[in-house]
Design an enzyme around this catalytic site. Sequence first.
Site, PDB file in Angstrom:
ATOM      1  N   TRP A 102      67.051  -2.538 -30.972  1.00  0.00           N
ATOM      2  CA  TRP A 102      66.874  -3.654 -31.910  1.00  0.00           C
ATOM      3  C   TRP A 102      67.620  -4.897 -31.474  1.00  0.00           C
ATOM      4  CZ3 TRP A 102      62.749  -3.961 -34.503  1.00  0.00           C
ATOM      5  CH2 TRP A 102      62.113  -2.802 -34.946  1.00  0.00           C
ATOM      6  N   ASP A 175      73.295  -7.675 -37.375  1.00  0.00           N
ATOM      7  CA  ASP A 175      72.094  -7.052 -37.933  1.00  0.00           C
ATOM      8  C   ASP A 175      72.505  -5.689 -38.489  1.00  0.00           C
ATOM      9  OD1 ASP A 175      69.769  -5.710 -38.460  1.00  0.00           O
ATOM     10  OD2 ASP A 175      68.916  -5.897 -36.447  1.00  0.00           O
ATOM     11  N   LYS A 199      65.983   0.552 -45.739  1.00  0.00           N
ATOM     12  CA  LYS A 199      66.746   1.754 -45.387  1.00  0.00           C
ATOM     13  C   LYS A 199      67.751   2.068 -46.497  1.00  0.00           C
ATOM     14  CE  LYS A 199      65.702  -0.066 -41.022  1.00  0.00           C
ATOM     15  NZ  LYS A 199      64.800   0.883 -40.404  1.00  0.00           N
TER      16      LYS A 199
HETATM   17  N1  PMP Z   1      66.935  -4.306 -36.979  1.00  0.00           N
HETATM   18  C1  PMP Z   1      67.173  -2.999 -37.141  1.00  0.00           C
HETATM   19  C2  PMP Z   1      68.547  -2.470 -36.869  1.00  0.00           C
HETATM   20  C3  PMP Z   1      66.152  -2.156 -37.565  1.00  0.00           C
HETATM   21  O1  PMP Z   1      66.376  -0.853 -37.719  1.00  0.00           O
HETATM   22  C4  PMP Z   1      64.864  -2.697 -37.815  1.00  0.00           C
HETATM   23  C5  PMP Z   1      63.705  -1.854 -38.316  1.00  0.00           C
HETATM   24  N2  PMP Z   1      63.757  -0.538 -38.162  1.00  0.00           N
HETATM   25  C6  PMP Z   1      64.671  -4.057 -37.612  1.00  0.00           C
HETATM   26  C7  PMP Z   1      65.730  -4.838 -37.210  1.00  0.00           C
HETATM   27  C8  PMP Z   1      63.330  -4.690 -37.836  1.00  0.00           C
HETATM   28  O2  PMP Z   1      63.078  -4.701 -39.196  1.00  0.00           O
HETATM   29  P1  PMP Z   1      61.650  -5.119 -39.786  1.00  0.00           P
HETATM   30  O3  PMP Z   1      60.677  -4.088 -39.399  1.00  0.00           O
HETATM   31  O4  PMP Z   1      61.947  -5.176 -41.257  1.00  0.00           O
HETATM   32  O5  PMP Z   1      61.332  -6.463 -39.250  1.00  0.00           O
END
Ligand code: PMP
Length: 363
Positions: A102, A175, A199
């Site tokens: 991520w 994040d 989450k």
């Molecule tokens: N950052 C992290 C740490 C994530 O786990 C996720 C999604 N699993 C995201 C960003 C992206 O999130 P979204 O799908 O809501 O854009």
Amino acid sequence: MSATYNFCAGPAMLPAEVMQKAQKELLDWNGQGVSVMEVSHRSKEFIALTEQAEADIRELMAIPANYHVLFMHGGGRGQFAAVVNNFLGSKGKALYLVDGSWSSAAVDEAVKLAGTEQIDILNIVNKDNNINSISLPDLSAIDQDYRYVHYCPNETVDGIEIFEELNAPWPIVADMSSNIMSRKIDVSRYGLIYAGAQKNIGPSGLSIVIINDDLLALPQQPQASIMDYRLAVKHDSMYNTPPTFAWYLAAEVFKWLKSNGGVAAMEAINQQKAQLLYAFIDSCDFYESRVANANRSQMNVTFYLKDESLNEQFIRQAKEAGLVALKGHRSVGGMRASIYNAMPIEGVEALVNFMKQFAQRNA
Ligand code: PMP
């Protein structure tokens, strides 16, 4: 029917009590004879809900008064873009630490929007003998005037978590999509924290942004108004119609957290749940973790069967035993048990029992 335990990484399970309350109130919220989905976001009842939600998250995370809490659209990836567009202007530079999938995706978005001249990248994952570990760099040694440093303290796909505090001479943007409110943190150490809700907070469609007011003065780039932090602040997160049902459920999750001992209580139980699972994985020759002890995520426990030809059978039989969504992310394979705040310890115990029996049957 026996219990189903949902280990999905997100959208993830929500507390059963919250879901039951939402079900009960679905057609008649707050005695109004209509659903919370059907009322104006500017009605006094909905505004009262948002005020309570903000008060509750402030209390749960001990958010200082010089921070704003925003309820925005666009999930985690929306914030990948918002951070760049709100803080870099045409000349500013930022440092991105990469510790997994991520944070790497955040880099891609930042480079797309700001170009390589404005984005510096530092890999902080080491891979030795197939084991991932993190070494936090001494950032004070870097002679650069970055607007911010971005990192992801819990990498949902890789199962890597950084427990050590990051020290930086610039504002830290974190994040926390997959570990917000899973353990206590000192918010005042951060310039900005963001999290997609799906989450530990509620359903997808909502993201939480906690921002130090000082950052609102940074020059921005032209951008979509709905992602503009200043407009979000000015309009109390209602520049346009917010995801009201997700906001309502988040508010209920905050109440649930408060009535269950808050973040400190979650931290204690989360440690216990993760410890139970990792201790079993380490004790059994049949499975392996590929993350160093110090960086094993408390939220997303990734593990591998040593004989990977049994993967499909494992997933199928786990599902039959009521343990669903254990398949690892397609980019890394293996298994992943996401055990966010809403997962009761009984779910982890059931998983360990199943893993034990599966190992015995296939030894
Ligand atoms: N950052 C992290 C740490 C994530 O786990 C996720 C999604 N699993 C995201 C960003 C992206 O999130 P979204 O799908 O809501 O854009």
